[in-house]
Write a protein that holds these residues in place. Structure first.
Motif, PDB file in Angstrom:
ATOM      1  N   ALA A   9      34.042  37.822  61.472  1.00 15.70           N
ATOM      2  CA  ALA A   9      34.904  36.881  60.618  1.00 15.70           C
ATOM      3  C   ALA A   9      34.589  36.458  59.170  1.00 15.70           C
ATOM      4  CB  ALA A   9      34.982  35.779  61.667  1.00 15.70           C
ATOM      5  N   GLN A  10      33.252  36.274  58.798  1.00 16.37           N
ATOM      6  CA  GLN A  10      32.562  35.900  57.729  1.00 16.37           C
ATOM      7  C   GLN A  10      33.014  36.972  56.565  1.00 16.37           C
ATOM      8  OE1 GLN A  10      28.441  35.109  57.326  1.00 16.37           O
ATOM      9  NE2 GLN A  10      28.738  33.994  55.420  1.00 16.37           N
ATOM     10  N   THR A  11      32.774  38.239  56.884  1.00 16.07           N
ATOM     11  CA  THR A  11      33.104  39.386  56.129  1.00 16.07           C
ATOM     12  C   THR A  11      34.529  39.488  55.868  1.00 16.07           C
ATOM     13  OG1 THR A  11      30.992  40.247  57.358  1.00 16.07           O
ATOM     14  CG2 THR A  11      32.609  41.918  55.873  1.00 16.07           C
ATOM     15  N   SER A  12      35.262  39.294  56.878  1.00 10.46           N
ATOM     16  CA  SER A  12      36.688  39.441  56.552  1.00 10.46           C
ATOM     17  C   SER A  12      37.271  38.455  55.922  1.00 10.46           C
ATOM     18  CB  SER A  12      37.341  39.061  57.876  1.00 10.46           C
ATOM     19  OG  SER A  12      38.794  39.185  57.887  1.00 10.46           O
ATOM     20  N   VAL A  17      39.170  36.267  50.398  1.00 13.70           N
ATOM     21  CA  VAL A  17      38.930  35.305  49.084  1.00 13.70           C
ATOM     22  C   VAL A  17      38.923  36.284  47.856  1.00 13.70           C
ATOM     23  CG1 VAL A  17      37.421  34.030  47.854  1.00 13.70           C
ATOM     24  CG2 VAL A  17      38.145  33.490  50.276  1.00 13.70           C
ATOM     25  N   GLY A  18      38.118  37.596  47.945  1.00 13.85           N
ATOM     26  CA  GLY A  18      38.047  38.345  46.875  1.00 13.85           C
ATOM     27  C   GLY A  18      39.361  39.142  46.331  1.00 13.85           C
ATOM     28  N   MET A  19      39.852  39.352  47.399  1.00  3.67           N
ATOM     29  CA  MET A  19      41.537  39.959  47.227  1.00  3.67           C
ATOM     30  C   MET A  19      42.313  38.932  46.570  1.00  3.67           C
ATOM     31  SD  MET A  19      41.651  43.075  47.578  1.00  3.67           S
ATOM     32  CE  MET A  19      40.640  44.424  48.463  1.00  3.67           C
ATOM     33  N   ILE A  20      42.517  37.816  46.990  1.00  2.00           N
ATOM     34  CA  ILE A  20      43.112  36.728  46.424  1.00  2.00           C
ATOM     35  C   ILE A  20      42.694  36.277  44.791  1.00  2.00           C
ATOM     36  CG2 ILE A  20      43.671  34.159  46.782  1.00  2.00           C
ATOM     37  CD1 ILE A  20      43.844  34.519  49.744  1.00  2.00           C
ATOM     38  N   GLY A  21      41.400  36.318  44.863  1.00  2.88           N
ATOM     39  CA  GLY A  21      41.028  36.004  43.186  1.00  2.88           C
ATOM     40  C   GLY A  21      41.466  37.261  42.454  1.00  2.88           C
ATOM     41  N   LEU A  22      41.241  38.452  42.854  1.00  5.23           N
ATOM     42  CA  LEU A  22      41.744  39.460  41.984  1.00  5.23           C
ATOM     43  C   LEU A  22      43.194  39.519  41.816  1.00  5.23           C
ATOM     44  CD1 LEU A  22      40.955  42.312  40.881  1.00  5.23           C
ATOM     45  CD2 LEU A  22      41.513  43.455  42.737  1.00  5.23           C
ATOM     46  N   ALA A  23      44.081  39.255  42.677  1.00  5.52           N
ATOM     47  CA  ALA A  23      45.511  38.992  42.549  1.00  5.52           C
ATOM     48  C   ALA A  23      45.774  37.921  41.522  1.00  5.52           C
ATOM     49  CB  ALA A  23      46.284  38.768  44.143  1.00  5.52           C
ATOM     50  N   ALA A  24      45.072  36.860  41.722  1.00  6.76           N
ATOM     51  CA  ALA A  24      45.217  35.790  40.826  1.00  6.76           C
ATOM     52  C   ALA A  24      44.933  36.156  39.438  1.00  6.76           C
ATOM     53  CB  ALA A  24      44.480  34.632  41.269  1.00  6.76           C
TER      54      ALA A  24
END
Length: 101
Positions: A9-12, A17-24
Motif C-alpha cells: 500500500a505504501q509503494t502504491s 504521489v509521484g505521478m500526481i507531481g509529474l502531472a502538476a
C-alpha cells in the motif's frame, strides 16, 4: 544490513504521489507555454510620440531620391569639416604632436 519489507500500500501511494507531481509540473509548463505564446502573438503597441516604421521608411526613401537634400549636414552647419575638397572650405585641424611641443 537488515532489509525491511515495504508494505504494498505504501509503494502504491508513493507511485500515485509521484505521478500526481509529474502531472502538476507538466500542467504548469503547458500553462506557461500558452501564456508566452499569446504574449508573442499580440500586436505591438505604439507609444505616443514614438516613430512609426512606415513613416520613417518613407522619409528615408524621400531623402535618397531628393537631389536638393543636404549631403553633409554637419559640414553645412560648420560643426565638422567637409569631405569634399572642391568647395574650398577645407578646415585644417592641428595635430596632437604639434600641440604638445
Amino acid at each position: 544490513m537488515k532489509i525491511i519489507a515495504q508494505d504494498p500500500a505504501q509503494t502504491s501511494q508513493r507511485a500515485k504521489v509521484g505521478m500526481i507531481g509529474l502531472a502538476a509540473v507538466l500542467l504548469l509548463i503547458g500553462l506557461a507555454s500558452a501564456i508566452f505564446a499569446t504574449a508573442n502573438h499580440d500586436r505591438q503597441v505604439a507609444a505616443i510620440g514614438s516613430a512609426r516604421p512606415d513613416v520613417v521608411a518613407n522619409m528615408i526613401a524621400a531623402n535618397t531620391t531628393d537631389p536638393s537634400a543636404p549631403k553633409e549636414p554637419l559640414a553645412e552647419l560648420g560643426v565638422a569639416p567637409s569631405a569634399d575638397a572642391s568647395d574650398g572650405n577645407v578646415i585644417e585641424t592641428p595635430s596632437r604632436n604639434a600641440a604638445s611641443r
